[in-house]
Motif scaffolding. Structure first.
Motif, short mmCIF file in Angstrom:
data_model
loop_
_atom_site.label_atom_id
_atom_site.label_comp_id
_atom_site.label_asym_id
_atom_site.label_seq_id
_atom_site.Cartn_x
_atom_site.Cartn_y
_atom_site.Cartn_z
N PHE A 336 35.99 -46.45 67.96
CA PHE A 336 35.82 -45.48 66.86
C PHE A 336 35.33 -44.13 67.36
CE2 PHE A 336 35.58 -49.57 64.54
CZ PHE A 336 36.68 -49.37 63.72
N LEU A 337 35.81 -43.74 68.53
CA LEU A 337 35.59 -42.39 69.02
C LEU A 337 36.86 -41.58 68.81
CD1 LEU A 337 33.65 -43.19 72.30
CD2 LEU A 337 32.75 -41.94 70.30
N PRO A 338 36.76 -40.27 68.62
CA PRO A 338 37.96 -39.46 68.38
C PRO A 338 38.99 -39.62 69.49
CG PRO A 338 35.98 -38.18 67.94
CD PRO A 338 35.53 -39.46 68.57
N VAL A 339 40.23 -39.73 69.10
CA VAL A 339 41.31 -39.84 70.09
C VAL A 339 41.46 -38.52 70.83
CG1 VAL A 339 43.78 -40.27 70.39
CG2 VAL A 339 42.47 -41.59 68.70
N GLN A 340 41.28 -37.42 70.10
CA GLN A 340 41.31 -36.10 70.69
C GLN A 340 39.96 -35.41 70.44
OE1 GLN A 340 44.65 -34.29 68.72
NE2 GLN A 340 46.11 -35.04 70.24
N ALA A 341 39.64 -34.45 71.27
CA ALA A 341 38.37 -33.74 71.11
C ALA A 341 38.31 -33.09 69.74
CB ALA A 341 38.22 -32.68 72.20
N VAL A 342 37.15 -33.22 69.08
CA VAL A 342 36.95 -32.65 67.75
C VAL A 342 36.66 -31.16 67.89
CG1 VAL A 342 35.43 -32.61 65.75
CG2 VAL A 342 36.18 -34.80 66.71
#
Length: 413
Positions: A336-342
């Motif tokens: 559940f970490l962003p797939v791409q940088a936020v």
């Protein structure tokens, strides 16, 4: 054998005020994490005399595998007792501390100074503690500043979706860990209940976020709108459930009479048997589940009987979790970490029309002397004929919203 240290805070001759400093003894216990279930039995543990004293036997028996901390309830404290900080650091260092926000008011139409300060405080706190994840409540807070009222539902529209996504990205940027939202206990209509799960999925997807599935909140919806479990649970994105809450609540007689009762998520009583049954039925449906958390307000834990009930409820919860044997994972759990940088470059998303509607609704709920008066006022308000769909609101649920808003207003007076 690897161990996880667990701090036990032993209270002796505790005074009424928690800041006064009871006679604290620190005992180091050890939990064999190789014997723990993959799902961690946890408690919502805050700087509250009732919950801490009720939890002591569970700490002493090495049962509390993780803690959830409502971190923003201490933002205004000038000094946090050292023994509580040690408790937090013990679980933080073990990767077993999760944070649960209360006061951010995710869907406020205007990005308020209080929200900016909240994010700055979270960023600082995330540099001190290692949060395994951070969550917030769904909805917006009533009240003129949206930080001293009751959390209530919002319209499921493109505007609120855009604002909610923006705020989740800002929370993720501040915390640098997985972020999630808790399902709401209160809705104005059955249509809102049916759309809630889908809207949660759309909100958290851009940050690969997750959901707290609060089973007492689900119970409120099941009872208040006479919906079968199989129908409602199928409307939630269960692959995004990383945490489950269980708690108790209370009953209110509906204003319309006719024997109808409304279930309220007040967190001030023991966990009902039906919620334990929901836990048994829901565990197999959530492949990415990591935490099951029991919540109760300290105000409901003032007697020895209520503390014993809290202990018994935790044991029941833990036995249900330990009896569940999930199938071996075919793939790694979703982190559940962003797939791409936020990216949060640019101004926060806002909508002045939504902001004005929220202020107007808050005023109506806090001032109405009856459901009929609120209905008449809403019919000529800026919310009439909009995505709020006030014309479809259940009268008893509107009356419940009035009671909630006015209770919070009295508490803040």
């Amino acid at each position: 054998m690897p161990t996880i240290p667990v701090l036990v805070v032993a209270w002796a001759n505790r005074p009424a005020g928690i800041q006064g400093g009871p006679d604290i003894k620190h005992l180091k216990l050890f939990v064999d994490h190789e014997q723990m279930t993959p799902i961690l039995s946890s408690i919502a543990c805050n700087l509250d005399a009732g919950i801490l004293s009720a939890s002591l036997p569970l700490f002493a028996e090495e049962r509390v595998e993780a803690i959830e901390w409502s971190f923003d309830t201490l933002f205004n404290y000038k000094e946090i007792p050292s023994w509580f900080l040690e408790l937090l650091h013990t679980y933080s260092d073990a990767g077993r501390l999760v944070g649960h926000g209360v006061f951010f008011s995710l869907f406020s139409g205007r990005f308020l100074p209080e929200q900016k300060a909240w994010l700055e405080a979270l960023r600082k706190m995330a540099g001190t503690f290692r949060f395994d994840h951070i969550t917030e409540h769904f909805g917006f807070m009533t009240g003129k500043d949206f930080h001293s009222g009751a959390p209530l539902n919002i319209p499921y529209s493109d505007v609120t979706l855009r604002i909610g996504r923006d705020r989740l990205m800002r929370i993720q940027d501040a915390a640098q860990c997985p972020v999630g939202l808790e399902n709401l206990a209160f809705s104005y209509s059955a249509d809102e209940v049916k759309r809630h799960g889908e809207f949660l999925e759309m909100l958290v997807k851009p940050v690969n976020g997750f959901i707290i599935l609060d089973l007492h909140n689900l119970y409120c919806q099941l009872h208040n709108f006479s919906m079968p479990y199989e129908q409602l649970i199928g409307l939630y994105p269960l692959h995004r459930v990383r945490e489950i809450h269980i708690s108790g609540g209370s009953w209110e007689d509906a204003a319309s009479g006719q024997g109808r009762t409304i279930r309220r998520d007040t967190h001030d009583d023991a966990v009902p048997t039906v919620v334990f049954d929901l836990l048994r039925r829901t565990l197999p449906l959530c492949p990415n589940l990591k935490y099951v958390v029991m919540e109760q307000l300290g105000t409901g834990l003032q007697t020895e009987g209520s503390k014993q009930g809290f202990y018994n409820d935790f044991i029941t919860m833990q036995e249900i979790v330990q009896a569940y044997r999930p199938q071996p994972q075919q793939a790694a759990l979703n982190a559940f970490l962003p797939v791409q940088a936020v990216s949060i470059a640019g101004r926060p998303e806002e909508d002045e029309i939504l902001y004005a509607q929220q202020l107007e609704l808050s005023g109506i709920l806090e001032q109405a002397s009856s459901c009929r008066e609120a209905q008449d006022t809403l019919a000529t308000s800026g919310l009439a004929g909009t995505a709020w769909h006030t014309e479809r609101w259940d009268a008893d649920m509107l009356e419940t919203a009035i009671r909630i808003a006015q209770k919070w207003k009295r508490q803040q007076a």
